[in-house]
Motif scaffolding. Structure first.
Motif, PDB file in Angstrom:
ATOM      1  N   GLN A  41       0.950  -1.080  -0.033  1.00  0.00           N
ATOM      2  CA  GLN A  41       0.015   0.027  -0.022  1.00  0.00           C
ATOM      3  C   GLN A  41       1.049   1.375  -0.067  1.00  0.00           C
ATOM      4  O   GLN A  41       0.528   2.178  -0.832  1.00  0.00           O
ATOM      5  CB  GLN A  41      -0.949  -0.064   1.216  1.00  0.00           C
ATOM      6  CG  GLN A  41      -2.260  -0.990   1.086  1.00  0.00           C
ATOM      7  CD  GLN A  41      -2.879  -0.775   2.365  1.00  0.00           C
ATOM      8  OE1 GLN A  41      -2.723  -0.444   3.429  1.00  0.00           O
ATOM      9  NE2 GLN A  41      -4.103  -1.058   2.346  1.00  0.00           N
ATOM     10  N   LEU A  42       1.831   1.002   0.663  1.00  0.00           N
ATOM     11  CA  LEU A  42       2.740   2.434   0.958  1.00  0.00           C
ATOM     12  C   LEU A  42       3.576   2.759  -0.775  1.00  0.00           C
ATOM     13  O   LEU A  42       3.581   3.704  -0.816  1.00  0.00           O
ATOM     14  CB  LEU A  42       3.739   2.164   1.865  1.00  0.00           C
ATOM     15  CG  LEU A  42       3.266   2.241   3.379  1.00  0.00           C
ATOM     16  CD1 LEU A  42       4.239   2.128   4.470  1.00  0.00           C
ATOM     17  CD2 LEU A  42       2.882   3.890   3.754  1.00  0.00           C
ATOM     18  N   ARG A  43       3.983   1.617  -1.251  1.00  0.00           N
ATOM     19  CA  ARG A  43       4.412   1.692  -2.564  1.00  0.00           C
ATOM     20  C   ARG A  43       3.455   2.355  -3.509  1.00  0.00           C
ATOM     21  O   ARG A  43       3.925   3.147  -4.308  1.00  0.00           O
ATOM     22  CB  ARG A  43       4.941   0.463  -3.014  1.00  0.00           C
ATOM     23  CG  ARG A  43       6.017  -0.139  -2.434  1.00  0.00           C
ATOM     24  CD  ARG A  43       6.830  -1.251  -3.266  1.00  0.00           C
ATOM     25  NE  ARG A  43       7.902  -1.753  -2.654  1.00  0.00           N
ATOM     26  CZ  ARG A  43       8.476  -2.959  -1.920  1.00  0.00           C
ATOM     27  NH1 ARG A  43       7.313  -3.676  -2.194  1.00  0.00           N
ATOM     28  NH2 ARG A  43       9.622  -2.993  -1.714  1.00  0.00           N
ATOM     29  N   GLN A  44       2.277   1.917  -3.562  1.00  0.00           N
ATOM     30  CA  GLN A  44       1.267   2.552  -4.218  1.00  0.00           C
ATOM     31  C   GLN A  44       1.020   3.691  -3.889  1.00  0.00           C
ATOM     32  O   GLN A  44       0.954   4.644  -4.926  1.00  0.00           O
ATOM     33  CB  GLN A  44       0.010   1.614  -4.249  1.00  0.00           C
ATOM     34  CG  GLN A  44      -1.130   2.168  -4.970  1.00  0.00           C
ATOM     35  CD  GLN A  44      -0.998   2.075  -6.402  1.00  0.00           C
ATOM     36  OE1 GLN A  44      -0.279   1.022  -6.731  1.00  0.00           O
ATOM     37  NE2 GLN A  44      -1.347   2.884  -7.364  1.00  0.00           N
ATOM     38  N   ILE A  45       0.856   4.274  -2.709  1.00  0.00           N
ATOM     39  CA  ILE A  45       0.775   5.641  -2.233  1.00  0.00           C
ATOM     40  C   ILE A  45       2.060   6.472  -2.863  1.00  0.00           C
ATOM     41  O   ILE A  45       1.762   7.702  -3.204  1.00  0.00           O
ATOM     42  CB  ILE A  45       0.644   5.762  -0.816  1.00  0.00           C
ATOM     43  CG1 ILE A  45      -0.855   4.974  -0.378  1.00  0.00           C
ATOM     44  CG2 ILE A  45       0.845   7.267  -0.114  1.00  0.00           C
ATOM     45  CD1 ILE A  45      -0.953   4.939   1.111  1.00  0.00           C
TER      46      ILE A  45
ATOM     47  N   GLN B 185       3.825   5.814  -5.369  1.00  0.00           N
ATOM     48  CA  GLN B 185       4.191   5.947  -6.704  1.00  0.00           C
ATOM     49  C   GLN B 185       2.954   7.086  -7.223  1.00  0.00           C
ATOM     50  O   GLN B 185       3.454   8.010  -8.087  1.00  0.00           O
ATOM     51  CB  GLN B 185       3.686   4.543  -7.248  1.00  0.00           C
ATOM     52  CG  GLN B 185       3.686   4.668  -9.022  1.00  0.00           C
ATOM     53  CD  GLN B 185       3.377   3.145  -9.337  1.00  0.00           C
ATOM     54  OE1 GLN B 185       3.346   2.159  -8.733  1.00  0.00           O
ATOM     55  NE2 GLN B 185       3.126   3.394 -10.582  1.00  0.00           N
ATOM     56  N   GLU B 186       1.719   6.877  -6.538  1.00  0.00           N
ATOM     57  CA  GLU B 186       0.772   8.255  -6.985  1.00  0.00           C
ATOM     58  C   GLU B 186       1.082   9.591  -6.534  1.00  0.00           C
ATOM     59  O   GLU B 186       0.926  10.339  -7.415  1.00  0.00           O
ATOM     60  CB  GLU B 186      -0.619   7.703  -6.372  1.00  0.00           C
ATOM     61  CG  GLU B 186      -1.188   6.604  -6.843  1.00  0.00           C
ATOM     62  CD  GLU B 186      -2.276   6.033  -5.917  1.00  0.00           C
ATOM     63  OE1 GLU B 186      -3.011   7.038  -5.196  1.00  0.00           O
ATOM     64  OE2 GLU B 186      -3.127   5.162  -6.213  1.00  0.00           O
ATOM     65  N   ALA B 187       1.943   9.587  -5.412  1.00  0.00           N
ATOM     66  CA  ALA B 187       2.514  10.800  -4.947  1.00  0.00           C
ATOM     67  C   ALA B 187       3.662  11.480  -5.946  1.00  0.00           C
ATOM     68  O   ALA B 187       3.482  12.593  -6.547  1.00  0.00           O
ATOM     69  CB  ALA B 187       3.161  10.852  -3.472  1.00  0.00           C
ATOM     70  N   GLU B 188       4.293  10.600  -6.455  1.00  0.00           N
ATOM     71  CA  GLU B 188       5.428  11.003  -7.472  1.00  0.00           C
ATOM     72  C   GLU B 188       4.701  11.335  -8.906  1.00  0.00           C
ATOM     73  O   GLU B 188       5.173  12.461  -9.384  1.00  0.00           O
ATOM     74  CB  GLU B 188       6.453   9.749  -7.841  1.00  0.00           C
ATOM     75  CG  GLU B 188       7.559   9.641  -6.922  1.00  0.00           C
ATOM     76  CD  GLU B 188       8.491   8.339  -6.819  1.00  0.00           C
ATOM     77  OE1 GLU B 188       7.978   7.323  -7.606  1.00  0.00           O
ATOM     78  OE2 GLU B 188       9.676   8.283  -6.320  1.00  0.00           O
ATOM     79  N   GLU B 189       3.845  10.714  -9.321  1.00  0.00           N
ATOM     80  CA  GLU B 189       2.855  10.976 -10.585  1.00  0.00           C
ATOM     81  C   GLU B 189       2.264  12.240 -10.318  1.00  0.00           C
ATOM     82  O   GLU B 189       2.383  12.956 -11.285  1.00  0.00           O
ATOM     83  CB  GLU B 189       1.978   9.760 -10.668  1.00  0.00           C
ATOM     84  CG  GLU B 189       2.674   8.404 -11.188  1.00  0.00           C
ATOM     85  CD  GLU B 189       1.614   7.384 -11.375  1.00  0.00           C
ATOM     86  OE1 GLU B 189       0.516   7.392 -11.195  1.00  0.00           O
ATOM     87  OE2 GLU B 189       2.215   6.141 -11.571  1.00  0.00           O
ATOM     88  N   ASN B 190       1.734  12.527  -9.084  1.00  0.00           N
ATOM     89  CA  ASN B 190       1.107  13.757  -9.039  1.00  0.00           C
ATOM     90  C   ASN B 190       2.110  14.969  -9.042  1.00  0.00           C
ATOM     91  O   ASN B 190       1.795  16.160  -9.644  1.00  0.00           O
ATOM     92  CB  ASN B 190       0.260  13.836  -7.616  1.00  0.00           C
ATOM     93  CG  ASN B 190      -1.003  12.718  -7.809  1.00  0.00           C
ATOM     94  OD1 ASN B 190      -1.435  12.776  -8.855  1.00  0.00           O
ATOM     95  ND2 ASN B 190      -1.614  12.598  -6.525  1.00  0.00           N
TER      96      ASN B 190
END
Length: 132
Positions: A114-118, A120-125
């Motif tokens: 879950q942390l990896r996904q979060i 990754q989304e933060a980096e994309e944003n």
């Protein structure tokens, strides 16, 4: 800028009931709060009155019955409480908090995923914001 929202531990019980389903009457709240945390009708009535005065909840009258609604969004309270916790315990550092959890074997494989996904989304944003 939004006003900081602070609710007490006791107010959390009422707010959770109303966030889960609103509106609720006083007697519906009494039924739920009698079980946990074990409050009496008078304790519930006192809490509801104080929280209404504080602007945390509101009510609409239907005849002799008052139906209570949350006045604040759960997300707003969670964000503020999380920021306060991080500042108070970890001097505002998410890294220090995560380090503590990892050191105490406090993360499961699911937590890590879950942390990896979060992240990754933060980096994309962040990348998207830089482009705009």
């Amino acid at each position: 800028m939004k006003e900081e929202i602070h609710i007490t531990n006791k107010e959390w019980y009422v707010m959770k009931c109303l966030w889960e389903q609103a509106p609720k009457t006083l007697m519906e709240l009494v039924g739920e709060l009698k079980v946990s945390p074990g409050w009496s009708k008078s304790t519930c009535a006192t809490m509801v009155r104080r929280m209404t005065q504080k602007g945390l909840i509101r009510y609409e009258e239907e005849g002799k019955t008052k139906r209570f609604f949350p006045q604040i969004a759960r997300e707003d309270v969670e964000v503020q409480e999380t920021k306060d916790f991080l500042q108070r315990i970890y001097n505002g550092s998410i890294g220090m908090m995560m380090s503590t959890l990892v050191a105490q074997d406090g993360l499961t494989g699911e937590d890590i995923a879950q942390l990896r996904q979060i992240l990754q989304e933060a980096e994309e944003n962040q990348s998207e914001q830089k482009r705009n």
